[in-house]
Enzyme design. Structure first.
Site, PDB file in Angstrom:
ATOM      1  N   HIS A 367       0.789  -1.230   0.000  1.00 47.66           N
ATOM      2  CA  HIS A 367       0.000   0.000   0.000  1.00 47.66           C
ATOM      3  C   HIS A 367       0.815   1.271   0.000  1.00 47.66           C
ATOM      4  O   HIS A 367       0.248   2.359  -0.044  1.00 47.66           O
ATOM      5  CB  HIS A 367      -0.934   0.048   1.218  1.00 47.66           C
ATOM      6  CG  HIS A 367      -2.146  -0.813   1.085  1.00 47.66           C
ATOM      7  ND1 HIS A 367      -3.309  -0.370   0.510  1.00 47.66           N
ATOM      8  CD2 HIS A 367      -2.364  -2.093   1.428  1.00 47.66           C
ATOM      9  CE1 HIS A 367      -4.208  -1.345   0.525  1.00 47.66           C
ATOM     10  NE2 HIS A 367      -3.656  -2.407   1.078  1.00 47.66           N
ATOM     11  N   LYS A 558      -9.448  13.915   3.536  1.00 46.53           N
ATOM     12  CA  LYS A 558      -8.536  12.770   3.600  1.00 46.53           C
ATOM     13  C   LYS A 558      -7.637  12.995   4.802  1.00 46.53           C
ATOM     14  O   LYS A 558      -7.667  14.065   5.405  1.00 46.53           O
ATOM     15  CB  LYS A 558      -7.702  12.677   2.324  1.00 46.53           C
ATOM     16  CG  LYS A 558      -7.063  14.010   1.918  1.00 46.53           C
ATOM     17  CD  LYS A 558      -6.281  13.922   0.617  1.00 46.53           C
ATOM     18  CE  LYS A 558      -7.146  13.862  -0.616  1.00 46.53           C
ATOM     19  NZ  LYS A 558      -7.116  12.582  -1.283  1.00 46.53           N
ATOM     20  N   ARG A 559      -6.855  11.991   5.190  1.00 50.48           N
ATOM     21  CA  ARG A 559      -5.915  12.198   6.283  1.00 50.48           C
ATOM     22  C   ARG A 559      -5.020  13.394   5.994  1.00 50.48           C
ATOM     23  O   ARG A 559      -4.713  13.693   4.841  1.00 50.48           O
ATOM     24  CB  ARG A 559      -5.056  10.938   6.491  1.00 50.48           C
ATOM     25  CG  ARG A 559      -5.816   9.800   7.156  1.00 50.48           C
ATOM     26  CD  ARG A 559      -6.331  10.177   8.533  1.00 50.48           C
ATOM     27  NE  ARG A 559      -5.256  10.246   9.492  1.00 50.48           N
ATOM     28  CZ  ARG A 559      -4.962   9.297  10.374  1.00 50.48           C
ATOM     29  NH1 ARG A 559      -5.709   8.202  10.424  1.00 50.48           N
ATOM     30  NH2 ARG A 559      -3.963   9.440  11.209  1.00 50.48           N
ATOM     31  N   LYS A 564       0.044  14.610   0.889  1.00 50.07           N
ATOM     32  CA  LYS A 564      -1.272  14.871   0.288  1.00 50.07           C
ATOM     33  C   LYS A 564      -1.458  16.355  -0.023  1.00 50.07           C
ATOM     34  O   LYS A 564      -2.387  16.744  -0.716  1.00 50.07           O
ATOM     35  CB  LYS A 564      -2.380  14.363   1.207  1.00 50.07           C
ATOM     36  CG  LYS A 564      -2.410  12.825   1.322  1.00 50.07           C
ATOM     37  CD  LYS A 564      -3.529  12.363   2.240  1.00 50.07           C
ATOM     38  CE  LYS A 564      -3.576  10.865   2.459  1.00 50.07           C
ATOM     39  NZ  LYS A 564      -4.329  10.132   1.410  1.00 50.07           N
ATOM     40  N   THR A 666      -8.763   6.372  -2.842  1.00 54.49           N
ATOM     41  CA  THR A 666     -10.103   5.890  -3.148  1.00 54.49           C
ATOM     42  C   THR A 666     -11.093   7.038  -2.966  1.00 54.49           C
ATOM     43  O   THR A 666     -12.186   7.013  -3.551  1.00 54.49           O
ATOM     44  CB  THR A 666     -10.519   4.714  -2.249  1.00 54.49           C
ATOM     45  OG1 THR A 666     -10.238   5.060  -0.881  1.00 54.49           O
ATOM     46  CG2 THR A 666      -9.771   3.444  -2.623  1.00 54.49           C
ATOM     47  N   LYS A 670     -14.629   8.005  -5.039  1.00 54.87           N
ATOM     48  CA  LYS A 670     -15.940   8.314  -4.461  1.00 54.87           C
ATOM     49  C   LYS A 670     -16.445   9.650  -4.987  1.00 54.87           C
ATOM     50  O   LYS A 670     -17.626   9.798  -5.324  1.00 54.87           O
ATOM     51  CB  LYS A 670     -15.851   8.390  -2.928  1.00 54.87           C
ATOM     52  CG  LYS A 670     -15.392   7.119  -2.242  1.00 54.87           C
ATOM     53  CD  LYS A 670     -15.046   7.409  -0.772  1.00 54.87           C
ATOM     54  CE  LYS A 670     -14.203   6.314  -0.160  1.00 54.87           C
ATOM     55  NZ  LYS A 670     -13.560   6.747   1.098  1.00 54.87           N
TER      56      LYS A 670
HETATM   57  C1  LIG Z   1     -12.277   6.934   1.373  1.00 55.56           C
HETATM   58  C2  LIG Z   1     -11.854   7.388   2.712  1.00 55.56           C
HETATM   59  C3  LIG Z   1     -10.506   7.674   2.951  1.00 55.56           C
HETATM   60  C4  LIG Z   1      -9.452   7.594   1.874  1.00 55.56           C
HETATM   61  O1  LIG Z   1      -9.371   8.854   1.235  1.00 55.56           O
HETATM   62  P1  LIG Z   1      -8.165   9.206   0.260  1.00 55.56           P
HETATM   63  O2  LIG Z   1      -8.576  10.513  -0.331  1.00 55.56           O
HETATM   64  O3  LIG Z   1      -8.098   8.117  -0.760  1.00 55.56           O
HETATM   65  O4  LIG Z   1      -6.941   9.307   1.087  1.00 55.56           O
HETATM   66  C5  LIG Z   1     -10.148   8.094   4.215  1.00 55.56           C
HETATM   67  N1  LIG Z   1     -11.053   8.222   5.204  1.00 55.56           N
HETATM   68  C6  LIG Z   1     -12.358   7.961   5.001  1.00 55.56           C
HETATM   69  C7  LIG Z   1     -13.318   8.143   6.131  1.00 55.56           C
HETATM   70  C8  LIG Z   1     -12.804   7.540   3.766  1.00 55.56           C
HETATM   71  O5  LIG Z   1     -14.111   7.270   3.581  1.00 55.56           O
END
Ligand SMILES: *Cc1c(COP(=O)(O)O)cnc(C)c1O
Length: 832
Positions: A367, A558-559, A564, A666, A670
């Site tokens: 990952h 995101k985190r 990022k 991911t 979404k």
């Molecule tokens: C999808 C998701 C992530 C991953 O987000 P990225 O933008 O791909 O880092 C992190 N936290 C939550 C709650 C998510 O639903």
């Protein structure tokens, strides 16, 4: 006698509105123990969840029985994290009884939303990796694949984030505080897991050298099962999470000494193993408790897998034909040594046979390429905590290096890179190398990431085993992330193309032609607007800030991590703020910058970035000179539930990591599926998103991974020169560094400014700034043309079919696991 009930005899299986209503009341009175007049929302949630669970149980048993009767090959998804979120809407939706439940609650004078909101968010994960595991569970069950999730039942999930004076403060997340109606405790499914002690060598019955692990501490792993409801309710799989329980055997030494309390204390401490999820994302801290957690759940899972296998089989040679074990990152990679130990020490297999079986059973998903995030446990720690495993790892390594040496003609540097032991500095076990060597397939999570794996971390292994690395681009479940999170859009889609997309997202391509249909565009906009209103209300509740529904909702959720590049977004925000103040007569496209995300508690830079966003928000949102043209909000406590509200409302999706650093992402999927246009770098799965949605329907900017690589190889660049040549960047940075956003502490952001200047700007924020601003301008100009924007947004939704986790899981099933769907036989009536 057939011990199974007949469906129609049982009230608690009824799916009509009246039957549901009666069940809710029955559960409320007889299990929750409340009168309807005194019941709280939480009481109702528990009653409803228990009633829904009833409707799942016999299909769950049917499913498990079918797997058993067919002796089907199962896949076991081992993951230290499952970021599941709430389950009520998910279960109702996959069972197809959402409306019936709503009406039943209505008749009781209750609002569905209130009941749904009483469910805590199961946050047994940090971010993308844990959410991927949850999407895979949904997809496996929805495809009828015999898939089991194995993990830890953390008592405390990921911390709750609050802001105090704009700073992140962490609070314990007590999701189990009021009980968990979805799970079934299995006090009889109990496995011993050992730690510490020493290894004894002895001669076995035929005089061969053998080993046993003695004088070890013991903990018990107890199972909790949660049914995983597939779409349509045909298949109900199992998520089995382990909880640590003290053993009953006392240390009688202590006992006789009268140190009874001391013995009891030890027992209590051993249960700490499953107490709390480690909150780090992408970086490891090397804590012994973490290693013990990894071994704890891996060992229990393997013992359970072997027990299930041995119900049908008397020797192990068929194990790889009956079990596929997928390692979600290296966290369960110690399982490779553990399976060797179980086969060789406990079941007396020959080493070479055990190794063939092990390798054929395991597969590993990588990952991250970030060097600081690759797990490497100190040899001394493994020797102490898992002494037998250390021996096994040495043995695997010696056999491998000996074989390799014969062909490596004296290239010692290469051998030392291939070694399972990193000999530079304190000796460490490289868990990635162990996972690679002990698996028959190793995959990356996007096309770019997989290529980079071949070129970087696993370059030597790839040469050695050229067929082992393969790509499995991540995906997301369209059930949770479109059907459930975005009813407005999903109902609109279904009116045009039917509901087939729910189980086959490739069908959503039929929407492409609707992009040119003005009526559809209008309805698509209406759905987005409804979601934006919902988010605006949420923002007002959470932050007190009023935002314009007609502004661009520019979303980065995101985190918090330097790679990022939330900082890049913040710098653009400040530059835009300055431009708006400088040109008050221009008619600006109003912008709402929405941020959300947690920082690891020990990640000081990420926490400082949170404070900066909050400080910038305070200045911008209170400056009347930008009116409503610009708002900045940082929503607290980003989790799956928050994501379900934020993502459907986004216009612009920020996917702006330094190229080469985001394995897949991911969140990007979404957002695009929900009709947001992406502004992003050619990183992770953004590359493939561009291929699918079309280069005209995405805003790509910045350096490529190759360019980043070349720049770094050539000794980097001088950010000061870049800053000096870009007045708007210089001004934004000067404001940060002179305290324009932190008048109470003008030096607060010195570490940030330092990192972006003399620190060399490792994440290339300044290097990509100008091109990012160009892409932002293009997005804002396009937004003025709402027909054209909507057309592109529709094309995003319509072209995201390939990113369903159903597709991903099918690829794993066919190319790695060799598992096939099993159709459970149900004797009762179906759900739909
Ligand atoms: C999808 C998701 C992530 C991953 O987000 P990225 O933008 O791909 O880092 C992190 N936290 C939550 C709650 C998510 O639903």
């Amino acid at each position: 006698m057939d011990a199974r009930f007949k469906s129609r005899d049982i009230e608690r299986r009824s799916l009509d509105v009246d039957g549901l209503k009666r069940s809710f009341l029955e559960w409320l009175v007889y299990s929750v123990g409340k009168d309807a007049r005194a019941a709280t929302r939480r009481d109702w949630f528990h009653s409803v969840a228990l009633a829904v669970r009833d409707r799942v149980v016999d299909r769950w048993m049917d499913t498990t029985r079918s797997y058993y009767q067919e002796d089907a090959k199962r896949v076991y998804y081992l993951s230290l994290e499952f970021l599941i979120g709430r389950l009520l809407t998910n279960s109702l939706s996959n069972l197809g009884i959402m409306d019936e439940c709503r009406q039943a609650l209505d008749r009781l004078g209750l609002s569905m939303d209130d009941v749904v909101d009483a469910e805590p968010d199961a946050a047994l994960g940090n971010g993308g990796l844990g959410r991927l595991a949850a999407c895979f569970l949904d997809s496996m069950a929805s495809q009828g694949l015999p898939g089991y999730g194995y993990g830890i039942r953390y008592e405390f999930g990921l911390f709750e984030q609050r802001f105090e004076n704009g700073w992140q403060v962490e609070y314990p997340e007590q999701w189990l505080q009021f009980g968990n109606p979805w799970e079934f405790a299995r006090p009889e499914v109990l496995y011993p897991v050992q730690f510490y002690g020493r290894v004894e060598e002895f001669r076995d019955s035929v005089g061969e050298r053998a080993y046993r692990w003695v004088d070890a501490d013991r903990v018990l792993a107890m199972a909790y099962d949660t049914p995983v409801v597939g779409y349509g309710g045909e298949t109900i799989n199992t998520l089995r999470l382990w909880s640590a329980r003290a053993t009953r055997d006392f240390n009688f030494g202590h006992f006789n000494d009268g140190a009874y309390m001391k013995a009891v204390e030890q027992k209590i401490l051993s249960e700490n193993l499953s107490r709390v999820l480690y909150p780090n994302d992408a970086t490891e801290t090397g804590k012994e408790l973490r290693l013990k957690q990894e071994y704890f759940f891996t060992s229990a899972s393997l013992q359970d897998i072997l027990r299930r296998y041995l119900q049908h089989h008397s020797s192990f040679e068929n194990l790889p034909n009956k079990a596929a074990i997928q390692l979600n990152d290296t966290h369960p990679a110690i399982g490779i040594a553990e399976l060797m130990r179980l086969l060789v020490d406990q079941h007396a297999l020959r080493w070479d046979d055990a190794w063939d079986i092990t390798r054929a059973t395991f597969a590993y998903t990588n990952h991250t390429l970030l060097p600081e995030a690759l797990e490497a446990w100190p040899v001394r720690m493994i020797e102490r905590v898992l002494p037998r495993h250390m021996q096994i790892i040495y043995e695997i390594n010696a056999k491998f290096l000996n074989r390799t040496k014969a062909r490596a003609d004296g290239d010692n540097a290469r051998l030392s890179r291939l070694s399972l032991i990193d000999e530079r500095g304190e000796r460490r076990v490289r868990m990635g190398n162990l996972a690679f060597l002990g698996s028959h397939k190793v995959n990356g999570v996007s096309a770019l990431h997989t290529e980079l794996m071949k070129q970087t971390v696993f370059a030597d292994f790839h040469q050695e085993f050229p067929d082992r690395i393969n790509n499995k681009t991540n995906g997301i479940t369209p059930r949770r992330w479109l059907k459930q999170a975005n009813p407005a859009l999903s109902e609109l889609i279904t009116t045009r193309i039917g509901e087939g997309w729910n189980s086959d997202l490739s069908q959503i391509a039929a929407l492409r032609e609707k992009a040119d249909d003005v009526v559809f565009r209008e309805e698509f906009r209406r759905a987005k607007r409804k979601n934006k209103k919902r988010l605006a209300a949420y923002i007002a509740r959470q932050t007190g800030e009023e935002v314009l529904v007609d502004s661009i909702f520019d979303v980065q959720v995101k985190r918090m991590h330097e790679y990022k590049r939330q900082l890049l977004n913040v710098l653009h925000t400040i530059a835009l703020y300055n431009e708006m103040r400088d040109n008050p007569t221009v008619s600006w496209v109003p912008v709402t910058k929405v941020f959300a995300g947690k920082a690891a508690p020990s990640y000081h830079m990420a926490k400082l970035i949170i404070k900066l966003i909050n400080d910038v928000a305070k200045v911008v949102n209170h400056d009347p000179s930008v009116h409503d043209n610009l708002k900045v909000v940082l929503l607290p406590n980003y989790n799956v539930t928050a994501a379900e509200i934020i993502i459907p409302a986004a216009d612009l999706s920020e996917q702006i990591s330094t190229a080469g650093m985001e394995a897949s992402g991911t969140g990007n999927m979404k957002l695009a599926l929900n009709g947001a246009l992406t502004i992003g770098t050619l990183d992770g799965a953004n590359v493939e998103i561009r291929e699918h949605v079309g280069a005209d329907n995405i805003f790509i900017f910045g350096m490529t991974a190759d360019e980043v690589n070349d720049l770094r190889a050539s000794g980097g660049f001088n950010p000061r020169e870049v800053i000096a040549s870009n007045p708007s960047l210089k001004r934004a940075l000067d404001m940060i560094s002179t305290g324009a956003f932190s008048p109470d502490d003008r030096n607060r952001y010195h570490p940030i400014v330092q990192a972006l200047t003399d620190g060399g700007d490792h994440f290339l924020v300044t290097a990509d700034f100008a091109d990012y601003c160009r892409a932002q301008d293009a997005a804002m100009q396009l937004y003025r043309d709402s027909e054209e924007w909507t057309r592109k947004a529709i094309l995003n939704t319509a072209n995201m079919g390939w990113f369903s986790s159903d597709r991903t899981v099918n690829e794993y099933a066919q190319e790695i696991w060799d598992v096939h769907p099993v159709k459970p036989s149900h004797d009762g009536e179906g759900f739909r």
